[in-house]
Scaffold this active site. Sequence first.
Site, short mmCIF file in Angstrom:
data_model
loop_
_atom_site.label_atom_id
_atom_site.label_comp_id
_atom_site.label_asym_id
_atom_site.label_seq_id
_atom_site.Cartn_x
_atom_site.Cartn_y
_atom_site.Cartn_z
N ARG A 27 -16.10 -48.62 12.20
CA ARG A 27 -14.11 -48.16 12.75
C ARG A 27 -14.25 -47.16 13.47
O ARG A 27 -15.11 -46.02 12.79
CB ARG A 27 -13.28 -47.84 11.75
CG ARG A 27 -12.10 -48.01 12.22
CD ARG A 27 -11.35 -48.75 12.61
NE ARG A 27 -9.82 -48.03 12.88
CZ ARG A 27 -9.08 -46.99 13.47
NH1 ARG A 27 -10.13 -46.08 14.42
NH2 ARG A 27 -7.50 -47.00 13.36
N GLU A 35 -2.46 -52.90 17.64
CA GLU A 35 -3.14 -54.52 16.73
C GLU A 35 -2.56 -55.25 17.49
O GLU A 35 -2.17 -55.53 19.07
CB GLU A 35 -2.08 -54.28 16.01
CG GLU A 35 -2.02 -53.22 15.12
CD GLU A 35 -3.12 -52.86 14.30
OE1 GLU A 35 -4.13 -53.86 13.79
OE2 GLU A 35 -4.41 -51.63 14.28
N ARG A 87 -15.36 -49.97 5.90
CA ARG A 87 -15.58 -49.82 7.27
C ARG A 87 -16.92 -48.79 7.51
O ARG A 87 -15.91 -47.63 6.91
CB ARG A 87 -14.41 -50.37 8.08
CG ARG A 87 -14.19 -51.65 8.57
CD ARG A 87 -12.63 -51.55 9.26
NE ARG A 87 -11.50 -50.98 8.67
CZ ARG A 87 -10.40 -50.24 9.24
NH1 ARG A 87 -10.62 -51.36 10.30
NH2 ARG A 87 -9.99 -49.67 9.45
N ASP A 103 -6.66 -44.49 17.36
CA ASP A 103 -6.01 -46.03 16.67
C ASP A 103 -5.82 -47.04 17.89
O ASP A 103 -4.39 -46.28 19.10
CB ASP A 103 -4.65 -44.82 16.23
CG ASP A 103 -4.23 -46.32 15.18
OD1 ASP A 103 -4.76 -47.81 14.72
OD2 ASP A 103 -3.50 -46.61 14.91
N ASP A 139 -10.04 -50.57 18.52
CA ASP A 139 -11.14 -50.18 17.32
C ASP A 139 -11.66 -50.61 16.36
O ASP A 139 -12.31 -49.44 15.56
CB ASP A 139 -9.71 -48.93 16.98
CG ASP A 139 -8.45 -49.14 16.25
OD1 ASP A 139 -9.34 -50.26 15.58
OD2 ASP A 139 -7.63 -48.57 16.43
#
Length: 175
Positions: A60, A68, A104, A65, A46
Amino acid sequence: MHHRNTLFPRLFVLAIFCVCLGAGLLPACAPAADDTARLVKVLDGDSFRVTYRGSTLEVRLIGVDAPEYRQEYSRKARDFTRDFCQGKGLRLEFDKDPRDRYGRTLAYVYADGVMLNEALVRAGLAVPLVVKPNVRHAERIRQAEAEARQARRGFWSKGGLDMTPAQWRRSHPRK
């Protein structure tokens, strides 16, 4: 002699035109600086860097989401974003807040008329993340998640992620 008499009025008209154009009183004849963004580097599913209007921005994606780094499906999400953006002209659409707390640029990103934010969720590689006031396409992204769940795409093939990306970040703080 005749040349001198016509040069001054022409320069005067040109100067007035330039002043009006610079003040925004006249439309520009040529399109603005290139509004097409180009991928520089994907950071994760993302977020990524692009060149845009002569600068490099970290973007972003709004409303999503993705897993990670080192979380399950993170590579698939990153690869999806890379494949979606690579070698294409990207259009950035902004919402109410242009930047997040990390500086961002927040955007909905399009290639060939398709929104990356929505496509990533539809592929089962990200979950919706509503952060007010940037909610212009929240319902559209939520619908993409419902479709991914029903079709069992991406991490929905196994019922979802073990932890949401937000839970993962909390349990794996950066050092």
